[in-house]
Design an enzyme around this catalytic site. Structure first.
Site, PDB file in Angstrom:
ATOM      1  N   ALA A  61       0.802  -1.313   0.018  1.00 34.08           N
ATOM      2  CA  ALA A  61      -0.180   0.319   0.332  1.00 34.08           C
ATOM      3  C   ALA A  61       0.940   1.356   0.327  1.00 34.08           C
ATOM      4  CB  ALA A  61      -0.897  -0.077   1.271  1.00 34.08           C
TER       5      ALA A  61
ATOM      6  N   GLY B 278       2.009  -6.149   1.576  1.00 33.26           N
ATOM      7  CA  GLY B 278       0.630  -6.471   0.284  1.00 33.26           C
ATOM      8  C   GLY B 278       0.789  -6.708  -0.706  1.00 33.26           C
TER       9      GLY B 278
ATOM     10  N   GLU C 260       1.952 -10.366  -0.226  1.00 34.84           N
ATOM     11  CA  GLU C 260       0.697 -11.018  -0.071  1.00 34.84           C
ATOM     12  C   GLU C 260       0.232 -11.328  -1.449  1.00 34.84           C
ATOM     13  OE1 GLU C 260      -1.254  -9.997   3.796  1.00 34.84           O
ATOM     14  OE2 GLU C 260      -0.168  -7.991   2.999  1.00 34.84           O
TER      15      GLU C 260
ATOM     16  N   GLU D  65       5.400  -5.396   7.393  1.00 30.91           N
ATOM     17  CA  GLU D  65       4.770  -5.096   8.005  1.00 30.91           C
ATOM     18  C   GLU D  65       4.840  -4.287  10.034  1.00 30.91           C
ATOM     19  OE1 GLU D  65       2.814  -6.840   5.273  1.00 30.91           O
ATOM     20  OE2 GLU D  65       4.055  -7.187   5.951  1.00 30.91           O
TER      21      GLU D  65
END
Length: 267
Positions: free
Chosen positions: A63, A118, A121, A141
């Site tokens: 992000a 992300g 992920e 994170e």
């Protein structure tokens, strides 16, 4: 610049084009990734989906922290709302929740450089991961007071030895391409200049196979992993029976007997 979509030879490419932010995603980009995944899922001409990033530095850095605002409506309120609306309200992680979309076509992450947060992920939610030799993969994170929340922890802990996964998850440190290959996080590592060629080669081999058989094999791989062995084998038998009389399976057997290339139509 944003998310680009293209098709060729039964392959659909979703390309993140935000190099100024290491291909990190803002709200609009999260929405577009989801929209193009759905478009590829529903396009009968598409047999394999590939996701990559523009440039040599990054696949996706997750992000875009500067461009993703805190949830404006409260988490639970947004969580129980329709997915598209919740993304607008700040629950942007749903934009890369690939598994919620029910895509049974194979999805390949073509990792050029950094795949972190992300971005990693999203890559872990794909079926195959091919990396350039300059790739870095990780879940940082915890370094900013958060956790991976789109399956990153669950997918990683199932993919590699637990000690390796926990080291990555709790330290937030990234691994390089060769380490990722060693532990099976990626299937192939190639020089950056050969990455796209390698991805097309692998995707092309998949796309030449019978589409319904490939999608059924993917479904069985996912569903069977969480079933007792006996039940998983029974499911395989049942789905084999459903495939047995499809036009493509008949064509495949005829082509083999006639020593020619089969012509599959996804029927």
């Amino acid at each position: 610049m944003g998310i680009e979509y293209s098709k060729e030879n039964h392959l659909a490419w979703i390309t993140i084009n935000r190099p100024q932010a290491l291909n990190a995603l803002d709200i609009e980009a999260f929405r577009d990734v989801r929209r193009f995944l759905i478009e590829a899922r529903d396009d009968e001409d598409v047999r394999v989906i590939l996701i990559t990033g523009v440039g040599e530095r990054a696949f996706c850095a997750g992000a875009d922290i500067k461009a993703t605002l805190p949830n404006t409506g409260g988490f639970l309120k947004s969580y129980f709302q329709e997915e598209e609306k919740s993304i607008d309200q700040g629950l942007y992680i749903r934009g890369i929740d690939i598994k919620s979309l029910g895509i049974w076509k194979p999805i390949i992450a073509v990792i050029n450089g950094y795949a972190v947060g992300g971005g990693f992920e999203m890559a872990m939610a794909c079926d195959l991961r091919i990396a350039s030799d300059n790739a870095k993969l990780g879940l940082p994170e915890v370094k900013i007071g958060s956790i991976p929340a789109v399956g990153g922890i669950q997918n990683l802990i199932r993919a590699v030895p637990s000690a390796i996964a926990m080291k990555m998850i709790c330290s937030g440190e990234a691994i390089d391409a060769e380490t990722a290959l060693k532990y099976g996080v990626v299937s192939d590592v190639v020089p950056l200049e050969n990455l796209r060629e390698k991805a097309i080669s692998i995707a092309g081999k998949i796309a030449t196979n019978a589409p319904l058989a490939v999608q059924t094999a993917k479904l069985l791989s996912h569903k069977g992993a969480n079933m007792p062995l006996d039940e998983a084998v029974e499911l395989e038998k049942f789905l084999w029976g459903l495939l047995k009389d499809t036009e493509d399976r008949i064509e495949g057997r005829k082509a083999f007997a006639e020593k020619r290339t089969p012509f599959y139509q996804g029927k």
